[in-house]
Design a protein around this motif. Structure first.
Motif, PDB file in Angstrom:
ATOM      1  N   ASN A  13      19.154 -36.972 -43.705  1.00  0.00           N
ATOM      2  CA  ASN A  13      19.268 -37.552 -42.079  1.00  0.00           C
ATOM      3  C   ASN A  13      18.436 -38.814 -42.254  1.00  0.00           C
ATOM      4  O   ASN A  13      18.535 -39.600 -41.323  1.00  0.00           O
ATOM      5  CB  ASN A  13      18.685 -36.426 -41.244  1.00  0.00           C
ATOM      6  CG  ASN A  13      19.402 -35.131 -41.374  1.00  0.00           C
ATOM      7  OD1 ASN A  13      20.412 -35.162 -41.262  1.00  0.00           O
ATOM      8  ND2 ASN A  13      18.649 -34.113 -41.555  1.00  0.00           N
ATOM      9  N   ASP A  27      14.249 -36.052 -44.614  1.00  0.00           N
ATOM     10  CA  ASP A  27      14.885 -35.166 -43.691  1.00  0.00           C
ATOM     11  C   ASP A  27      16.156 -34.827 -44.290  1.00  0.00           C
ATOM     12  O   ASP A  27      17.100 -35.543 -44.199  1.00  0.00           O
ATOM     13  CB  ASP A  27      14.697 -36.096 -42.498  1.00  0.00           C
ATOM     14  CG  ASP A  27      15.402 -35.285 -41.229  1.00  0.00           C
ATOM     15  OD1 ASP A  27      15.682 -34.230 -41.453  1.00  0.00           O
ATOM     16  OD2 ASP A  27      15.250 -35.932 -40.232  1.00  0.00           O
ATOM     17  N   THR A  29      19.612 -31.580 -44.429  1.00  0.00           N
ATOM     18  CA  THR A  29      20.105 -30.706 -43.853  1.00  0.00           C
ATOM     19  C   THR A  29      20.569 -30.128 -45.091  1.00  0.00           C
ATOM     20  O   THR A  29      21.643 -30.385 -45.629  1.00  0.00           O
ATOM     21  CB  THR A  29      21.128 -31.067 -42.693  1.00  0.00           C
ATOM     22  OG1 THR A  29      20.250 -31.629 -41.774  1.00  0.00           O
ATOM     23  CG2 THR A  29      21.656 -29.926 -42.071  1.00  0.00           C
ATOM     24  N   ARG A  35      17.901 -27.479 -41.031  1.00  0.00           N
ATOM     25  CA  ARG A  35      17.299 -28.922 -41.204  1.00  0.00           C
ATOM     26  C   ARG A  35      15.872 -28.561 -41.806  1.00  0.00           C
ATOM     27  O   ARG A  35      14.876 -27.786 -41.428  1.00  0.00           O
ATOM     28  CB  ARG A  35      17.203 -29.530 -40.004  1.00  0.00           C
ATOM     29  CG  ARG A  35      16.917 -31.095 -40.152  1.00  0.00           C
ATOM     30  CD  ARG A  35      17.145 -31.884 -38.743  1.00  0.00           C
ATOM     31  NE  ARG A  35      16.656 -33.274 -38.999  1.00  0.00           N
ATOM     32  CZ  ARG A  35      17.164 -34.265 -38.239  1.00  0.00           C
ATOM     33  NH1 ARG A  35      17.927 -33.575 -36.958  1.00  0.00           N
ATOM     34  NH2 ARG A  35      16.879 -35.303 -38.343  1.00  0.00           N
TER      35      ARG A  35
END
Length: 123
Positions: A13, A27, A29, A35
């Motif tokens: 992300n 970041d 997922t 997440r």
């Protein structure tokens, strides 16, 4: 022997640094939609990236298949340079093929040691 748990990533992300600047953060997922943020301490960034690259290449070799270019190129360095920050901090900046800039800051004692080594080498 049982296989270790595996996290299957479905998306990156974003990336950045912790609020203290002591860690690089990814970041992520996973394939379950969970997440999470992976924190890599700044003094381990280079070691983490080189081991990650080596692991990806070794696994591909054992499988007898080519490495996934997107995984390996994400960590391959294209350009490395030294940068001086506004506060006088010395930074080793690495630009990866994926376009991510990785900055590794050096503490004062490391900079003093580097200067001492450079002074010894002067003609």
């Amino acid at each position: 022997m049982t296989e270790p748990a595996t996290i299957l990533l479905s998306r990156v992300n974003g990336h950045g640094a912790s609020t203290s600047g002591q860690s690089s953060c990814l970041d992520l997922t996973d394939s379950n939609g969970q997440r999470f943020i992976l924190h890599i301490p700044r003094h381990l960034e280079g070691d983490f990236l080189s081991r990650f690259e080596a692991a990806a290449m070794h696994a591909a070799e054992l499988r007898g298949s080519p490495t996934h270019a997107d995984v390996v190129s994400a960590v391959l360095a294209e350009q490395t340079s030294f940068v001086m920050a506004d506060d006088g901090t010395l930074i080793l900046r690495t630009k990866t093929r994926s376009g991510v800039d990785i900055d590794i800051s050096f503490d004062e004692s490391t900079v003093r040691g580097l200067r001492a080594l450079l002074d010894i080498r002067r003609p």
